[in-house]
Design an enzyme around this catalytic site. Structure first.
Site, mmCIF file in Angstrom:
data_model
loop_
_atom_site.group_PDB
_atom_site.id
_atom_site.type_symbol
_atom_site.label_atom_id
_atom_site.label_comp_id
_atom_site.label_asym_id
_atom_site.label_seq_id
_atom_site.Cartn_x
_atom_site.Cartn_y
_atom_site.Cartn_z
ATOM 1 N N SER A 227 0.851 -1.203 0.000
ATOM 2 C CA SER A 227 0.000 0.000 0.000
ATOM 3 C C SER A 227 0.877 1.240 0.000
ATOM 4 C CB SER A 227 -0.865 0.018 1.250
ATOM 5 O OG SER A 227 -0.079 0.385 2.369
ATOM 6 N N ASP A 228 0.310 2.342 -0.438
ATOM 7 C CA ASP A 228 0.986 3.613 -0.188
ATOM 8 C C ASP A 228 0.945 3.845 1.324
ATOM 9 O OD1 ASP A 228 2.296 6.003 -0.335
ATOM 10 O OD2 ASP A 228 1.126 6.766 -2.006
ATOM 11 N N TRP A 229 1.779 4.748 1.780
ATOM 12 C CA TRP A 229 2.007 4.902 3.224
ATOM 13 C C TRP A 229 0.745 5.389 3.945
ATOM 14 C CZ3 TRP A 229 5.383 2.264 1.319
ATOM 15 C CH2 TRP A 229 6.606 1.990 1.917
#
Ligand code: BGC
Length: 762
Positions: A227-229
């Site tokens: 996932s993105d952060w």
């Protein structure tokens, strides 16, 4: 190496769940009792940003080479050069004990306002896909993983954590997905990063269609989805949809939630095992590459400079460049001494050193040249304009002025979009007054995305687009100005005249320009040059444009086959001759124009390119293959890429607006598509289909006979009435025909319509 099946058998449920989240912002969990080490992740797209303290996520990072950002990289049109850059980044990652790099970013530049456009390649998915393939292959050739991001449709920063990009399927398939698809199929990145935003209402990190159906089933991606952060609203759903790793960590609540979901039977443990298996596979891959060593600062700095000089684009030149010998040169503008060479946000690299244009110009200027410096403008947009007076005075007493212009730092950054494409009033006034005092004025721009130039471009002698040029860009500028490097970069994005001309203008940042949580991609497949072509909107500089110090002639265009099957394709060749007096590189572009198609298509689409280096007088042949997808478009009714029989024009150009040759070819489709007919399909569509026609024609005949017999009596006997009625009938959906003519034909029950339709669509 980890024995993955055995490890999964021995992991406790809690350990499996923990493995699916980071242990800290930059590492996965390690499980000592089973010898599972952690994997270290670091940005980024144009240099390694390894945090000094990976557990604390501080903003300080270890020094690393800051290469030019993606706008500049894309303008090289050179996947092989990007391969070399990828290798250099991987060497630095190895030296810093990084296993997985978080880049490249391949999102489409839908609007020049996109805050992260500087991190993305292009408005064209074909070009972005080829470039990403080059850089990923380079990184991974050294045993470091690459992460393609942000999957998908992350083309704006406004409300990026919650915004839903509303995109129709065809647009998604033709514009927003192909760069991912190409790079995933050709370069097999270790990882894909899911985007923050939602796609048609569903968060990308828990989007089963994106993460499983398209990515894994269609494109056969077998790597890791990270996932993105902080992008995961619900980890249970995300794992169920195909995500493997939630970053950043730690996420104790989400780990607990996963465990509970498995215990309660809401998540099948085998699905969790699959995610764990993919994480362990990535760790195993990283274990194959021993880490350590030192960065070769000098070699990589030189490489960064070479790449910058290949990506800079000479936009305008009335002949003043390359510079001859001048006794006095006025260097104006603060970015000459404080270069603007990268953008803000997660991609920010702590450079190993920085070369400034000012120092490099001083070194390269012939002996006896006097260079003066004036700051030119203030960073404060409101500040009074006393800087300009000094600049104009210097320009007057010099033989040449070079004006360096860049937006204030952090104008272009992750997290917010730009609000305008204009330079500040002071910058525009500065350029105009310097050019009025000294017509021999060269403007050097540093920016990550297009700016408007209409107010001043006519006043100056030359413009060099220097982009966010990376730490060694100062030397690249001097090399180009002095002709040590012949510029060869070409734009990978259109420069519009005004913001109001741009494709997404009426739907930015949300519906009806409003600041809603929804962005409607109303311009559909028409972004970038596809839009300007279709609307015949004049632009400042077209996609693919870039000047050289030499000239190139194109001759002898040919196709290996002018009639071919879609499965076979054809090869386009053209001879390119350097007709000038210095060596140079030319980027040849091949666009495909479909002469007739079932659905509207862009006038032309880039389907191939080649960069060729030529000595004066030298000729080389470039050959560009075209295959099925070069001619296909995505048809939402069939839910696939289709080709249609017919003629295409192959346009061979030096830019999207400078087409040198056209070749007519004829394609034979291998598809035998029947029309997809449903109760809403019109009579016309039924008649166009052979099966549909066989069923409908007798019924229609009956209608006409009986209805006309009733209408055409006595003085109303008029053929025009019949004709007009038929026209009307042709555009009726099939369900309506039966309602409309009830009484003239035996009633056709609704089930009957569905039965006919199912027979046809079988
Ligand atoms: C960015 C990603 C980046 C990540 C880690 C996020 O804010 O969107 O591109 O890789 O942070 O720094």
């Amino acid at each position: 190496m980890i024995d993955i099946p055995a490890t999964i058998r021995n992991l406790a449920l809690e350990e499996k769940a923990a493995l699916c989240t980071g242990s800290c912002p930059w590492a996965t969990f390690k499980i000592d009792r089973l010898d599972v080490p952690s994997m270290i992740l670091a940005d980024g797209p144009h240099g390694v940003r390894k945090c000094l303290d990976i557990k604390a996520n501080t903003s300080q990072s270890l020094p690393a080479t800051c290469f030019p950002t993606a706008s500049c990289l894309a303008a090289t049109w050179d996947p092989e050069l990007l391969y070399t850059m990828g290798q250099a980044m991987a060497e630095e990652a190895i030296a810093q004990r990084v296993d997985l790099l978080l880049g490249p970013g391949v999102n489409m530049k839908r609007s020049p306002l996109g805050g992260r456009n500087f991190e993305y390649f292009s408005e064209d998915p074909f070009l972005a896909g080829e470039l990403a393939t080059g850089i990923i292959n380079g990184i991974q050739s050294k045993g470091v993983g690459a992460t393609i991001k942000h999957f998908a449709a992350n083309s704006q920063e406004f409300k990026r954590y919650i915004l839903s990009a509303e995109i129709d399927e065809r647009t998604l398939r033709e514009i927003y997905l192909p760069a991912f698809e190409t790079a995933i199929r050709k370069a097999k990145p270790w990882a894909v990063m899911s985007a923050y935003n939602k796609l048609n209402g569903v968060p990308c990190s828990q989007h089963p269609e994106l993460l499983t159906r398209i990515l894994r089933y269609e494109w056969k991606f077998d790597g890791l989805v990270v996932s993105d952060w902080g992008a995961v609203p619900d980890l249970v759903r995300a794992i169920g949809a195909g995500l493997d790793l939630e970053m950043q960590g730690p996420q104790p609540v989400d780990v607990y939630g996963l465990v509970e979901a498995v215990r309660a039977g809401r998540l099948d443990e085998t699905v969790l095992d699959q995610a764990v298996s993919r994480i362990l596979t990535a760790i195993n891959r990283s274990l194959e590459t021993p880490k350590g060593g030192v960065i070769n600062v000098t070699r990589h700095h030189e490489l960064a400079g070479r790449i910058a000089s290949e990506g800079m684009v000479l936009l305008k030149n009335d002949g003043i460049l390359p510079l001859k010998k001048y006794e006095r040169i006025a260097v104006i503008g603060r970015s000459a001494k404080e270069p603007y060479f990268q953008g803000g946000g997660a991609s920010y690299v702590n450079p190993t050193k920085v070369s400034t244009p000012w120092e490099e110009l001083r070194q390269q200027a012939p002996a006896g040249t006097e260079l003066t410096y004036a700051e030119g403008y203030s960073l404060d947009r409101k500040c009074c304009n006393i800087f300009a007076e000094e600049a104009v005075a210097n320009a007057k007493s010099a033989e040449l002025a070079i004006v360096f212009v860049a937006p204030p730092p952090l104008t272009e950054a992750e997290g917010y979009d730009r609000t305008s494409i204009d330079l500040s009033r002071h910058q525009v006034d500065l350029i105009r007054s310097v050019a009025a005092a000294r017509p021999e004025t060269v403007v050097v721009l540093n920016n990550g995305s297009p700016i408007a130039m209409n107010e001043w471009i006519g006043d100056v002698a030359a413009v060099l687009e220097g982009w966010m040029m990376g730490q060694a860009g100062g030397k690249a500028i001097a090399d180009i100005l002095y002709g040590r490097v012949n510029p060869s970069g070409k734009l990978a994005e259109t420069f519009p005249i005004r913001l109001a001309d741009t494709p997404a203008y009426l739907n930015w940042p949300g519906v009806n320009n409003m600041e809603t949580d929804v962005a409607t991609y109303g311009e559909g497949i028409f972004i970038g040059y596809r839009y300007y072509d279709a609307r015949e909107v004049p632009v400042l500089f077209p996609f693919g444009h870039g000047l050289s110090y030499t000239t190139f002639a194109y001759s002898n265009p040919r196709a290996s086959a002018t009639r071919f099957k879609d499965t076979e394709g054809t090869e386009i060749s053209v001879d390119v001759t350097n007709t000038g007096s210095v060596a140079g590189k030319e980027i040849v572009q091949v666009y495909v124009h479909d002469r007739k198609s079932g659905l509207i298509r862009p006038y032309k689409e880039l389907k191939g390119f080649a960069k060729v280096e030529l000595r004066p007088g030298e000729t080389k042949t470039v050959t560009i293959p075209l295959e099925y997808r070069s001619f296909a478009y995505y048809h939402p009714s069939y839910q696939r890429w289709i080709t249609e029989d017919g003629d295409f024009d192959i346009l061979i150009g030096a830019s999207s607006a400078d087409i040198r040759h056209r070749i007519r070819v004829t394609l034979q489709s291998s598809l035998k598509l029947c029309h997809i007919l449903d109760p809403y399909s019109t009579v016309r569509e039924w008649l166009e289909d052979s099966k549909g026609r066989a069923i409908l024609e007798p019924i229609l005949k009956k209608i006409i006979e009986q209805r006309c017999a009733a209408m055409i009596t006595g003085e109303h006997k008029d053929e025009a009435i019949v004709k007009s009625m038929m026209n009307n009938v042709l555009d009726m959906p099939i369900f309506m025909v039966f309602n409309y003519f009830e009484g003239y034909i035996p009633a056709v029950p609704e089930q009957m319509i569905h039965y006919l339709i199912s027979k046809i669509n079988e």
